[in-house]
Design an enzyme around this catalytic site. Structure first.
Site, mmCIF file in Angstrom:
data_model
loop_
_atom_site.group_PDB
_atom_site.id
_atom_site.type_symbol
_atom_site.label_atom_id
_atom_site.label_comp_id
_atom_site.label_asym_id
_atom_site.label_seq_id
_atom_site.Cartn_x
_atom_site.Cartn_y
_atom_site.Cartn_z
ATOM 1 N N GLY A 182 -14.194 10.416 40.745
ATOM 2 C CA GLY A 182 -14.721 9.198 40.155
ATOM 3 C C GLY A 182 -15.057 8.191 41.244
ATOM 4 N N CYS A 183 -14.891 6.928 40.952
ATOM 5 C CA CYS A 183 -15.212 5.874 41.911
ATOM 6 C C CYS A 183 -14.525 6.116 43.250
ATOM 7 C CB CYS A 183 -14.776 4.524 41.355
ATOM 8 S SG CYS A 183 -14.935 3.168 42.534
ATOM 9 N N PHE A 184 -15.310 6.230 44.311
ATOM 10 C CA PHE A 184 -14.696 6.563 45.610
ATOM 11 C C PHE A 184 -13.875 5.433 46.194
ATOM 12 C CE2 PHE A 184 -19.340 6.332 47.424
ATOM 13 C CZ PHE A 184 -19.423 4.972 47.170
ATOM 14 N N TRP A 185 -14.103 4.191 45.756
ATOM 15 C CA TRP A 185 -13.240 3.100 46.222
ATOM 16 C C TRP A 185 -11.785 3.391 45.891
ATOM 17 C CZ3 TRP A 185 -16.195 -1.381 43.377
ATOM 18 C CH2 TRP A 185 -17.453 -1.581 43.978
ATOM 19 N N CYS A 186 -11.575 3.926 44.678
ATOM 20 C CA CYS A 186 -10.217 4.120 44.182
ATOM 21 C C CYS A 186 -9.544 5.367 44.750
ATOM 22 C CB CYS A 186 -10.236 4.207 42.656
ATOM 23 S SG CYS A 186 -10.862 2.714 41.850
#
Length: 202
Positions: free
Chosen positions: A39-43
């Site tokens: 999913g979101c690569f930031w997380c």
């Protein structure tokens, strides 16, 4: 004279062994890579940055058909890429098995349509493997997770393809923008869903 010849022969053998060892030495104890889509690569970056033995993390894109895609292109869902985290690590300190554990505990592996509030194939979960040992370990761990959750696992296990680093403002986003990161993570329902999936079996 015989002693001198034997000494020279042994010296030659030792030199040959040293040359042979030096040829393989870079592979032993060298840093290697692992790539995960969650999913979101930031997380996905922060959990791996906390691991001893991880020397670098880079967010980016993998698994698509467009050369050097931009974030906007990937976010459209039309390039085939997934947002990924590429982890560089020292296998003498942290094992690939341990990286897999961190990966699974930070995704919803039964969701085939994306992750949390982020929907679409660009937010799919996947393990991109670089060799046969990684592929086997990933396959075994997927089977274990399926047994643990008593559900089919949507996460793909595929051979790694070319990795394209994301734009600089995406790198280490949680460290650069802690308030915005926490707000996004909360509003997306990521931690709530992770507790639903993993909380009872932590």
């Amino acid at each position: 004279m015989v002693l001198v010849k034997k000494t020279i022969a042994w010296a030659g053998l030792l030199t040959g062994c040293l040359i042979l060892f030096s040829a393989f030495a870079p592979a032993y104890g060298a840093e290697v890579e692992a790539t995960f889509a969650g999913g979101c690569f930031w997380c996905m970056e922060h959990p791996f940055n906390e691991l001893e033995g991880v020397t670098a993390t880079t967010v980016g894109y993998m698994g698509g058909h467009v050369e050097a895609p931009s974030y906007r292109q990937v976010a459209s869902g039309k390039t085939g890429h997934a947002e990924v985290i590429q982890v560089t690590y020292d296998p003498e300190i942290v094992s690939y098995d341990r990286l897999l554990e961190v990966f699974w505990r930070n995704v919803d592996p039964v969701d085939a349509e994306g992750q949390f509030c982020d929907r679409g194939s660009q937010y799919r979960t996947a393990i991109f493997t670089y060799d046969e040992p990684q592929q086997q370990l990933a396959t075994d761990s997927k089977a274990e997770v399926s047994d643990l959750l008593s559900q089919p696992i949507a996460t793909e296990i595929v051979a790694a393809s070319q990795f394209f680093p994301a734009e600089e403002y995406h790198q280490d986003y949680a460290d650069k923008n802690p308030l915005l990161y926490r707000y996004y993570r909360f509003s997306c329902g990521r931690d709530r869903r992770l507790r639903e999936v993993w909380g009872a079996i932590e």
